[in-house]
Design a protein around this motif. Structure first.
Motif, mmCIF file in Angstrom:
data_model
loop_
_atom_site.group_PDB
_atom_site.id
_atom_site.type_symbol
_atom_site.label_atom_id
_atom_site.label_comp_id
_atom_site.label_asym_id
_atom_site.label_seq_id
_atom_site.Cartn_x
_atom_site.Cartn_y
_atom_site.Cartn_z
ATOM 1 N N LYS A 5 -26.007 -5.942 0.402
ATOM 2 C CA LYS A 5 -27.011 -5.238 -0.285
ATOM 3 C C LYS A 5 -26.191 -3.503 0.593
ATOM 4 O O LYS A 5 -25.998 -3.697 1.537
ATOM 5 C CB LYS A 5 -28.311 -5.506 -0.373
ATOM 6 C CG LYS A 5 -28.310 -6.839 -1.281
ATOM 7 C CD LYS A 5 -30.370 -6.998 -1.524
ATOM 8 C CE LYS A 5 -30.737 -7.735 -0.093
ATOM 9 N NZ LYS A 5 -30.207 -8.817 0.340
ATOM 10 N N THR A 6 -26.921 -2.325 -0.724
ATOM 11 C CA THR A 6 -26.336 -1.702 0.449
ATOM 12 C C THR A 6 -27.947 -0.889 0.674
ATOM 13 O O THR A 6 -29.289 -1.085 0.302
ATOM 14 C CB THR A 6 -26.448 -0.358 -0.185
ATOM 15 O OG1 THR A 6 -26.618 0.136 -0.917
ATOM 16 C CG2 THR A 6 -24.708 -0.884 -0.438
ATOM 17 N N ILE A 7 -28.026 -0.317 1.349
ATOM 18 C CA ILE A 7 -29.764 0.386 2.508
ATOM 19 C C ILE A 7 -29.446 1.745 2.617
ATOM 20 O O ILE A 7 -28.696 2.171 3.548
ATOM 21 C CB ILE A 7 -30.695 -0.534 3.373
ATOM 22 C CG1 ILE A 7 -31.809 -0.037 3.049
ATOM 23 C CG2 ILE A 7 -29.452 -0.489 4.585
ATOM 24 C CD1 ILE A 7 -32.486 -0.966 4.743
ATOM 25 N N THR A 60 -32.518 -11.386 9.021
ATOM 26 C CA THR A 60 -31.335 -9.928 7.622
ATOM 27 C C THR A 60 -31.021 -9.045 9.182
ATOM 28 O O THR A 60 -31.426 -9.360 10.312
ATOM 29 C CB THR A 60 -32.852 -9.587 7.298
ATOM 30 O OG1 THR A 60 -33.905 -9.974 6.579
ATOM 31 C CG2 THR A 60 -32.660 -7.926 7.319
ATOM 32 N N VAL A 62 -28.529 -5.567 9.133
ATOM 33 C CA VAL A 62 -27.993 -4.305 9.136
ATOM 34 C C VAL A 62 -27.584 -3.756 9.766
ATOM 35 O O VAL A 62 -27.107 -4.241 11.233
ATOM 36 C CB VAL A 62 -28.730 -3.536 8.746
ATOM 37 C CG1 VAL A 62 -28.394 -1.784 8.777
ATOM 38 C CG2 VAL A 62 -30.799 -4.014 8.189
ATOM 39 N N ASP A 85 -28.984 -11.915 3.733
ATOM 40 C CA ASP A 85 -30.071 -10.701 3.432
ATOM 41 C C ASP A 85 -28.630 -10.423 4.290
ATOM 42 O O ASP A 85 -29.874 -10.047 5.875
ATOM 43 C CB ASP A 85 -30.964 -11.306 3.935
ATOM 44 C CG ASP A 85 -32.210 -10.882 4.042
ATOM 45 O OD1 ASP A 85 -32.213 -9.733 2.244
ATOM 46 O OD2 ASP A 85 -33.112 -9.594 4.162
ATOM 47 N N TYR A 87 -27.548 -6.422 4.558
ATOM 48 C CA TYR A 87 -26.903 -5.527 4.693
ATOM 49 C C TYR A 87 -26.274 -4.261 5.148
ATOM 50 O O TYR A 87 -25.894 -4.198 6.570
ATOM 51 C CB TYR A 87 -28.812 -4.020 5.137
ATOM 52 C CG TYR A 87 -29.293 -4.398 3.289
ATOM 53 C CD1 TYR A 87 -30.291 -3.833 2.238
ATOM 54 C CD2 TYR A 87 -30.172 -5.537 4.431
ATOM 55 C CE1 TYR A 87 -31.534 -4.787 1.643
ATOM 56 C CE2 TYR A 87 -31.677 -6.487 4.126
ATOM 57 C CZ TYR A 87 -32.080 -5.742 2.759
ATOM 58 O OH TYR A 87 -33.693 -6.609 2.145
#
Length: 97
Positions: A5-7, A60, A62, A85, A87
């Protein structure tokens, strides 16, 4: 469809107040040393390989780079290795600053 996903920077800030994702900076070492997001680790080759083989796949994660392009490739790689998960920071460290 990508598995990661992008954040945005504005979405990441509250996430960091409520949880502790693995933050990975995939910029070069010189730029990492010059400044990075608090608690981010520099994603050098050894760390990357260790995380891919032994990392917690549900944690998670990132990932960010300069402007959000290289981090998408790295996020895709972690997703391909079964991380669930992941990002990529949209517009990268430039947006964070």
């Amino acid at each position: 469809m990508s598995k990661f996903k992008t954040i945005t920077a504005s979405e990441l800030k509250p996430m960091l107040q409520t949880s502790t994702p693995i933050l990975l900076d995939c910029r070069d070492a010189k730029d990492y040393r010059a400044g990075h997001i608090d608690d981010a680790m520099h994603l050098h080759e050894g760390l990357r390989d260790s995380l891919l083989m032994k990392g917690e796949k549900q944690k998670t994660m990132v990932i960010y780079c300069y402007h959000g392009h290289a981090s998408e490739h790295v996020a895709e790689m972690f997703s391909d290795f079964g991380f669930t998960d992941v990002y990529s920071l949209k517009d990268g460290y430039a947006a964070w600053q």
